[in-house]
Design a protein around this motif. Structure first.
Motif, mmCIF file in Angstrom:
data_model
loop_
_atom_site.group_PDB
_atom_site.id
_atom_site.type_symbol
_atom_site.label_atom_id
_atom_site.label_comp_id
_atom_site.label_asym_id
_atom_site.label_seq_id
_atom_site.Cartn_x
_atom_site.Cartn_y
_atom_site.Cartn_z
ATOM 1 N N ALA A 85 2.879 -10.327 -13.959
ATOM 2 C CA ALA A 85 3.744 -10.902 -12.922
ATOM 3 C C ALA A 85 3.525 -10.284 -11.550
ATOM 4 O O ALA A 85 3.934 -10.862 -10.536
ATOM 5 C CB ALA A 85 5.214 -10.739 -13.331
ATOM 6 N N SER A 86 2.875 -9.117 -11.476
ATOM 7 C CA SER A 86 2.683 -8.447 -10.188
ATOM 8 C C SER A 86 1.538 -9.037 -9.364
ATOM 9 O O SER A 86 1.409 -8.730 -8.179
ATOM 10 C CB SER A 86 2.406 -6.957 -10.412
ATOM 11 N N ILE A 87 0.683 -9.872 -9.968
ATOM 12 C CA ILE A 87 -0.526 -10.349 -9.293
ATOM 13 C C ILE A 87 -0.227 -11.088 -7.985
ATOM 14 O O ILE A 87 -0.856 -10.793 -6.960
ATOM 15 C CB ILE A 87 -1.360 -11.214 -10.249
ATOM 16 N N PRO A 88 0.711 -12.054 -7.926
ATOM 17 C CA PRO A 88 0.961 -12.737 -6.647
ATOM 18 C C PRO A 88 1.388 -11.791 -5.533
ATOM 19 O O PRO A 88 0.952 -11.952 -4.385
ATOM 20 C CB PRO A 88 2.062 -13.747 -6.996
ATOM 21 N N HIS A 89 2.218 -10.808 -5.851
ATOM 22 C CA HIS A 89 2.681 -9.879 -4.819
ATOM 23 C C HIS A 89 1.553 -8.973 -4.347
ATOM 24 O O HIS A 89 1.408 -8.719 -3.145
ATOM 25 C CB HIS A 89 3.842 -9.040 -5.355
ATOM 26 N N LEU A 90 0.741 -8.510 -5.278
ATOM 27 C CA LEU A 90 -0.395 -7.663 -4.900
ATOM 28 C C LEU A 90 -1.384 -8.442 -4.040
ATOM 29 O O LEU A 90 -1.925 -7.913 -3.057
ATOM 30 C CB LEU A 90 -1.092 -7.130 -6.150
ATOM 31 N N ARG A 91 -1.632 -9.692 -4.384
ATOM 32 C CA ARG A 91 -2.549 -10.513 -3.597
ATOM 33 C C ARG A 91 -1.996 -10.745 -2.194
ATOM 34 O O ARG A 91 -2.741 -10.754 -1.211
ATOM 35 C CB ARG A 91 -2.796 -11.850 -4.299
ATOM 36 N N LEU A 92 -0.704 -10.937 -2.089
ATOM 37 C CA LEU A 92 -0.084 -11.126 -0.784
ATOM 38 C C LEU A 92 -0.269 -9.894 0.095
ATOM 39 O O LEU A 92 -0.609 -10.000 1.285
ATOM 40 C CB LEU A 92 1.406 -11.440 -0.954
ATOM 41 N N LEU A 93 -0.071 -8.710 -0.475
ATOM 42 C CA LEU A 93 -0.250 -7.474 0.282
ATOM 43 C C LEU A 93 -1.696 -7.329 0.754
ATOM 44 O O LEU A 93 -1.955 -6.909 1.882
ATOM 45 C CB LEU A 93 0.133 -6.269 -0.579
ATOM 46 N N SER A 94 -2.651 -7.686 -0.091
ATOM 47 C CA SER A 94 -4.061 -7.561 0.261
ATOM 48 C C SER A 94 -4.475 -8.613 1.282
ATOM 49 O O SER A 94 -5.142 -8.301 2.272
ATOM 50 C CB SER A 94 -4.919 -7.686 -0.994
ATOM 51 N N THR A 95 -4.067 -9.860 1.073
ATOM 52 C CA THR A 95 -4.488 -10.957 1.946
ATOM 53 C C THR A 95 -3.953 -10.796 3.354
ATOM 54 O O THR A 95 -4.645 -11.091 4.336
ATOM 55 C CB THR A 95 -4.024 -12.303 1.356
ATOM 56 N N ARG A 96 -2.736 -10.329 3.481
ATOM 57 C CA ARG A 96 -2.123 -10.169 4.801
ATOM 58 C C ARG A 96 -2.367 -8.786 5.397
ATOM 59 O O ARG A 96 -1.774 -8.438 6.408
ATOM 60 C CB ARG A 96 -0.625 -10.433 4.701
ATOM 61 N N ALA A 97 -3.239 -8.017 4.762
ATOM 62 C CA ALA A 97 -3.618 -6.696 5.259
ATOM 63 C C ALA A 97 -2.410 -5.774 5.422
ATOM 64 O O ALA A 97 -2.383 -4.920 6.305
ATOM 65 C CB ALA A 97 -4.378 -6.811 6.574
ATOM 66 N N HIS A 98 -1.392 -5.967 4.572
ATOM 67 C CA HIS A 98 -0.237 -5.075 4.580
ATOM 68 C C HIS A 98 -0.548 -3.756 3.888
ATOM 69 O O HIS A 98 0.205 -2.796 4.006
ATOM 70 C CB HIS A 98 0.954 -5.743 3.891
ATOM 71 N N CYS A 99 -1.636 -3.742 3.137
ATOM 72 C CA CYS A 99 -1.961 -2.553 2.371
ATOM 73 C C CYS A 99 -3.472 -2.491 2.191
ATOM 74 O O CYS A 99 -4.102 -3.487 1.865
ATOM 75 C CB CYS A 99 -1.263 -2.604 1.012
ATOM 76 N N SER A 100 -4.056 -1.329 2.408
ATOM 77 C CA SER A 100 -5.485 -1.148 2.212
ATOM 78 C C SER A 100 -5.842 -1.309 0.743
ATOM 79 O O SER A 100 -5.069 -0.945 -0.149
ATOM 80 C CB SER A 100 -5.906 0.240 2.697
ATOM 81 N N ASP A 101 -7.033 -1.879 0.485
ATOM 82 C CA ASP A 101 -7.484 -2.029 -0.898
ATOM 83 C C ASP A 101 -7.653 -0.685 -1.588
ATOM 84 O O ASP A 101 -7.616 -0.600 -2.821
ATOM 85 C CB ASP A 101 -8.806 -2.796 -0.930
ATOM 86 N N TYR A 102 -7.833 0.381 -0.811
ATOM 87 C CA TYR A 102 -7.976 1.706 -1.398
ATOM 88 C C TYR A 102 -6.649 2.218 -1.946
ATOM 89 O O TYR A 102 -6.623 3.068 -2.831
ATOM 90 C CB TYR A 102 -8.515 2.691 -0.359
ATOM 91 N N VAL A 103 -5.551 1.724 -1.398
ATOM 92 C CA VAL A 103 -4.225 2.168 -1.808
ATOM 93 C C VAL A 103 -3.580 1.184 -2.778
ATOM 94 O O VAL A 103 -2.795 1.563 -3.644
ATOM 95 C CB VAL A 103 -3.321 2.361 -0.573
ATOM 96 N N LEU A 104 -3.941 -0.079 -2.641
ATOM 97 C CA LEU A 104 -3.322 -1.128 -3.450
ATOM 98 C C LEU A 104 -3.560 -0.880 -4.939
ATOM 99 O O LEU A 104 -4.703 -0.750 -5.376
ATOM 100 C CB LEU A 104 -3.913 -2.482 -3.050
ATOM 101 N N PRO A 105 -2.503 -0.807 -5.733
ATOM 102 C CA PRO A 105 -2.699 -0.595 -7.175
ATOM 103 C C PRO A 105 -3.281 -1.834 -7.841
ATOM 104 O O PRO A 105 -3.092 -2.960 -7.370
ATOM 105 C CB PRO A 105 -1.283 -0.304 -7.681
ATOM 106 N N SER A 106 -3.992 -1.645 -8.911
ATOM 107 C CA SER A 106 -4.560 -2.758 -9.663
ATOM 108 C C SER A 106 -3.548 -3.242 -10.692
ATOM 109 O O SER A 106 -2.799 -2.445 -11.271
ATOM 110 C CB SER A 106 -5.844 -2.328 -10.373
ATOM 111 N N PRO A 107 -3.503 -4.551 -10.927
ATOM 112 C CA PRO A 107 -2.606 -5.042 -11.974
ATOM 113 C C PRO A 107 -3.086 -4.538 -13.330
ATOM 114 O O PRO A 107 -4.287 -4.370 -13.559
ATOM 115 C CB PRO A 107 -2.744 -6.567 -11.867
ATOM 116 N N PRO A 108 -2.164 -4.264 -14.244
ATOM 117 C CA PRO A 108 -2.548 -3.689 -15.543
ATOM 118 C C PRO A 108 -3.150 -4.724 -16.485
ATOM 119 O O PRO A 108 -2.589 -5.044 -17.540
ATOM 120 C CB PRO A 108 -1.216 -3.132 -16.071
ATOM 121 N N LEU A 109 -4.303 -5.270 -16.111
ATOM 122 C CA LEU A 109 -5.014 -6.216 -16.963
ATOM 123 C C LEU A 109 -6.068 -5.477 -17.787
ATOM 124 O O LEU A 109 -6.495 -4.380 -17.438
ATOM 125 C CB LEU A 109 -5.690 -7.305 -16.126
ATOM 126 N N VAL A 110 -6.505 -6.118 -18.863
ATOM 127 C CA VAL A 110 -7.512 -5.517 -19.734
ATOM 128 C C VAL A 110 -8.664 -6.510 -19.894
ATOM 129 O O VAL A 110 -8.870 -7.083 -20.971
ATOM 130 C CB VAL A 110 -6.920 -5.144 -21.109
#
Length: 232
Positions: free
Chosen positions: A51-76
């Motif tokens: 469920a976190s994927i849309p929010h994480l993508r929003l942070l990355s797309t709008r440059a609200h958070c650096s990709d170096y800091v952005l956590p990865s969704p817990p996918l396998v």
């Protein structure tokens, strides 16, 4: 880092599975393929969607958070590499159940799940994606024509168009009209900085059957008039 991002990072860090001590690990692999298909599909969805994927993508797309800091969704995704049988069953879940971001210029080429810096480069893999999200700007010229839009999104499972303009009511809908030729979308959602009536009309157009002729939107019907209401 914002409080919301800190909270999300904390949640994701606790969502990671706890390593099993070597002394308690089973001596034989778990017989996953012996389970009923319905149970296996539940496992694939749990491992390959979050469920976190849309929010994480929003942070990355709008440059609200650096990709170096952005956590990865817990996918396998390594689950797909276990064997051919599991890959055949789980691949449609990873690329069919998740909503992927379309490229702002190339549309369905180079899509990404969370980070635009980590796109899917294999065209064959990208062709498996059935659910799409696209950030559409009304205050710039569209980098694609109606034909490319129709070819890219007609018949998909889901299409989300998030609309942006620098000042509400300052732009027309010429860019969004490139989507009028799209047909057969099972679920369409148009939201953001646009008039409600046009959003619902465009959703209905894109969800209509292939080849269907739809009534055009009446210009000015309930649209926000910037000159009358101002930029508030």
């Amino acid at each position: 880092m914002s409080a919301a991002l800190l909270h999300l990072t904390h949640q994701l860090s606790h969502a990671q599975p706890t390593p099993t001590p070597a002394s308690t690990q089973p001596s034989h692999p778990f017989p996953l393929l012996d389970l009923p298909l319905e149970i296996r599909l539940l496992i694939y969805h749990h491992a390959l969607t979050h469920a976190s994927i849309p929010h994480l993508r929003l942070l990355s797309t709008r440059a609200h958070c650096s990709d170096y800091v952005l956590p990865s969704p817990p996918l396998v995704p390594a689950l797909l590499a276990t064997c051919r049988a599991v890959a055949a069953e789980a691949t449609p879940v990873l690329y069919g159940a998740n909503v992927f971001a379309a490229h702002p210029q190339l549309l369905t080429a180079l899509p990404y799940l969370v980070r635009s810096s980590q796109p899917i480069r294999d065209a064959g893999v990208a062709a498996r994606i059935r659910r799409w999200w696209l950030h559409v700007r009304l205050d710039t010229d569209a980098p694609w024509d109606s034909g490319k839009v129709e070819d890219a999104f007609s018949g998909v499972e889901e299409l989300q168009l998030e609309v942006f303009q620098a000042q509400f009511g300052s732009c027309g809908y010429e860019v969004l009209r490139r989507f009028v030729g799209v047909r057969g979308v099972r679920r369409a959602k148009v939201f953001g900085s646009l008039e409600e009536g046009f959003a619902r009309w465009l959703e209905g157009v894109m969800m209509s059957e292939s080849g269907a002729v739809v009534k055009g939107f009446e210009e000015g019907r309930g649209e926000y008039d910037l000159w009358t209401h101002g930029g508030r």
